[in-house]
Design an enzyme around this catalytic site. Structure first.
Site, PDB file in Angstrom:
ATOM      1  CB  THR A 129      61.198  16.564  83.187  1.00 57.45           C
ATOM      2  OG1 THR A 129      60.266  16.817  84.123  1.00 57.45           O
ATOM      3  CG2 THR A 129      62.670  16.518  84.089  1.00 57.45           C
ATOM      4  CE  LYS A 149      60.156  19.278  86.571  1.00 52.93           C
ATOM      5  NZ  LYS A 149      60.143  17.569  86.802  1.00 52.93           N
ATOM      6  CB  THR A 193      60.358  15.989  91.311  1.00 54.35           C
ATOM      7  OG1 THR A 193      61.053  16.648  90.101  1.00 54.35           O
ATOM      8  CG2 THR A 193      60.629  14.577  91.463  1.00 54.35           C
ATOM      9  CB  SER A 195      61.738   5.444  80.448  1.00 51.99           C
ATOM     10  OG  SER A 195      61.817   4.065  80.997  1.00 51.99           O
TER      11      SER A 195
END
Lengths: 412, 412
Positions: free
Chosen positions: A157, A183, A194, A412
């Site tokens: 991400t 990740k 996450t 976002s």
């Protein structure tokens, strides 16, 4: 967001061996990002065992609930991961999404939905439409030739580099391999993304042994990394063992008492610690990689709480960003941890430079020497409490304006 | 450091009444700062009672140790406070400094050193030379005419405005007054400065009643403020009651059962909550004042832990800085608190706008309405857990690049 790669990134990627029984594919499902892969499908040969650890959040994501449920079976045939949407806090829709996603993946891999493990990372609170997986996964099992690096890229991400690691160990004359991907830009991201990690081995090992090894090693690897103290709803680590090395004559490792489990555990530790470090190195806005070593505590648990108190302190983290050997803030962080500590026995080092001893500034303290240490990109901060033999080590990074920019400027 | 006053500062200062039995003086001792006052001496009339609460740090400063020791006596004749040096983590030298400082103040006020209370704030780890107090304090008792605003200014470190508050209450027909001052740019400062507050009343009240009221009210005032989760070594709140209102015929309040104690408690609450709010409003780099309300928790304590988890989350705080109604991060912070929570009963409001309900985004969610709330300088964030009747309220501020600049760019 961040266009440039973290200055703390590894300078090269390791050669990853094949793991027999594992095949990988990635695709662009257009979940959120454009012109990049956002789906990873791993096909696992029949008989693959599985172990997992998950977020301690009281508000876990739907995929975490699903994995916990399937873990009881101890077997896995497939792993489906997407980036761009975490499918967290999505209510009943989210539950339906994981059910449907598992069905789609199961059709692609010709297995039961209960043998599919799922993970999602990205925006939370947005419904994730499982039908987006249908086209990309259709016929995907015939195109499974993706590299480990590409697999790691598909699950990123806000990460600035893909995270891969490998280790090999000889057991009974047979070389077995462990490959892992991860990740996480420090457990956090603009929409609370996450920490995810998936580890694969060809060792023939029961799910009980695998779970025992994973649960033990997670404490000193993924549970010993922090960027900003924020625990995600979706943290997931899964380890899959295809058992393919059995074809080379290796007998299965079925109990934790089997002495051969030790070698495997050490190799697993290497991979997990390597990936965990990479996550701290990719902490959002990070310019310094910091290892916090606490020793002389009453217990290991006490040392861990103090190490995390230091590593999570905004004042300590901004001091590292400012290259300021501000040991007073370290004293503060030790004191606020609430664990046994005696001010007058405390000693603190930045690198090899002892800055404080016996509850006061080191008589031989050199501001210049301490400042020299603080200019490095990688810094060890050591604290000796002088009370007992408990110790713990945590990896973290500094807190920079770039962190605030990434998480505050971005809508976002 | 910060030259400008926080945009969240009160627009005016209250008129402060005289507190009979209290006289104040300030001076320039040149401890660290130039051309500003850095010493406050308060003279208290004979018979003044005292109560105190202190940092929970396991590494408290030498003045905190001293105050804890003297509090047993329950009486006070003087208070000496300096800014610029916290006298924390200074070993035996620090202990000697508090002893000598109390002696110098006792000479100036003609009392016993054990009746002197001490507080220091500023750099830690640097020895503080008590002899610096000698000249300024010499003959000071003859020059005690300083205003409350000047008293509050003398104890500032990185504060951008002096913090004062007052309340009055009529008891048995006699008006009694409570004046308070505080310092703290959010419990933190370049060298881990401190939250200090000193409150004075002319009410005739025993130290036992005073301590009971203070201990009770601190929970919802100073213990309900956080800027960055970092607890200082020196946090100190002291309340002094001169009893001068007895001269107007008011009988002493000697037991907590005395119904007249309630009125005093409410006035004390006003002063403490006012000062606590001002500290959050002066949080380093703060641009938003945020009240976090948690309700529907299983217990008040559980609500407090969740409220602090939200208020201390760097991701929540940067979202406020970015004016981003990112309720996903609020879910994350609820989940990581480790307290009982049911994802599917959670509801979240920014101001009056409900953004999430029943474990998912509010069906009537309006990004525009939520964004409008986030543009305000003062924002209420409300979380209903839907489990019980436990509630708690915390005051905090946003996390801005200016915070990192103040604490990272600055070299002490």
């Amino acid at each position: 967001m961040t266009e440039t790669v973290s200055p703390l990134a590894p300078t090269s990627f390791p050669e990853m061996p094949d793991i027999k029984g594992v095949r990988l594919a990635t695709a662009e499902a257009g979940i959120k990002y454009k012109n990049r892969t956002d789906v990873l499908l791993a096909s696992l040969s029949p008989g693959t065992t599985v172990a997992g650890v998950f977020t301690k959040s009281k508000c876990p994501s739907a995929p975490v609930d699903w994995c916990r449920q399937q873990l009881g079976g101890g077997v896995a045939r497939g792993l489906l991961v997407n980036s761009g949407n975490a499918n967290a806090f999505t209510g009943k829709t989210g539950v339906e999404t994981v059910r449907l996603s598992a069905e789609i993946a199961a059709r692609a891999l010709d297995c039961s939905p209960s043998e599919i493990f799922l993970a999602s990372t990205g925006v939370i609170g947005e419904p994730l439409d499982a039908r987006k997986f249908e086209d990309p996964l259709h016929g995907m099992s015939g195109r499974m030739t993706t590299s480990w690096l590409d697999a790691a890229r598909a699950i990123m991400t806000t990460d600035t580099f893909p995270k891969i690691a490998t280790a090999s160990v000889e057991i009974d004359g047979v070389m077995v391999h462990i490959n892992g991907i991860a990740k996480g830009a420090g457990m956090i991201a603009p929409d609370m993304a996450t920490m995810l990690s998936f580890i694969f081995t060809d060792a023939p090992v029961s799910s009980a042994v695998l779970q025992s090894a994973l649960s033990r090693e997670v404490e000193n690897s993924f549970n010993a990394v922090t960027v900003d103290s924020d625990t995600s709803t979706s943290d997931t680590v899964l380890v899959f063992a295809t058992g393919a090395a059995r074809q080379s004559g290796l007998e299965p490792i079925d109990t934790v008492e089997d002495p051969r489990a030790d070698g495997l555990l050490l190799a697993l530790r290497d991979v997990m610690q390597d990936l965990a470090q990479q996550i701290a190195r990719d902490g959002e806005g990070a310019r310094k990689f910091v290892e916090v070593q606490v020793e002389g505590a009453e217990t290991d648990l006490s040392a861990k709480k103090i190490a995390l108190s230091i590593a999570n302190s905004p004042l300590v983290k901004t001091a590292f960003a400012g290259e300021d050997a501000n040991w007073g803030r370290v004293v503060m962080a030790v004191g606020k941890a609430g664990e046994p500590a005696d001010r007058d026995r405390l000693a603190i080092w930045f690198g090899d430079v002892r800055v404080a001893v016996n509850g006061a500034r080191d008589p031989g303290y050199s501001e210049e020497a301490a400042s020299e240490v603080m200019k490095q990109a990688e810094i060890v901060l050591r604290v000796d409490l002088g009370l007992g033999s408990g110790s713990f080590r945590v990896w973290t990074c500094d807190l920079t304006k770039e962190y605030v920019a990434i998480n505050g400027d971005y809508r976002s």
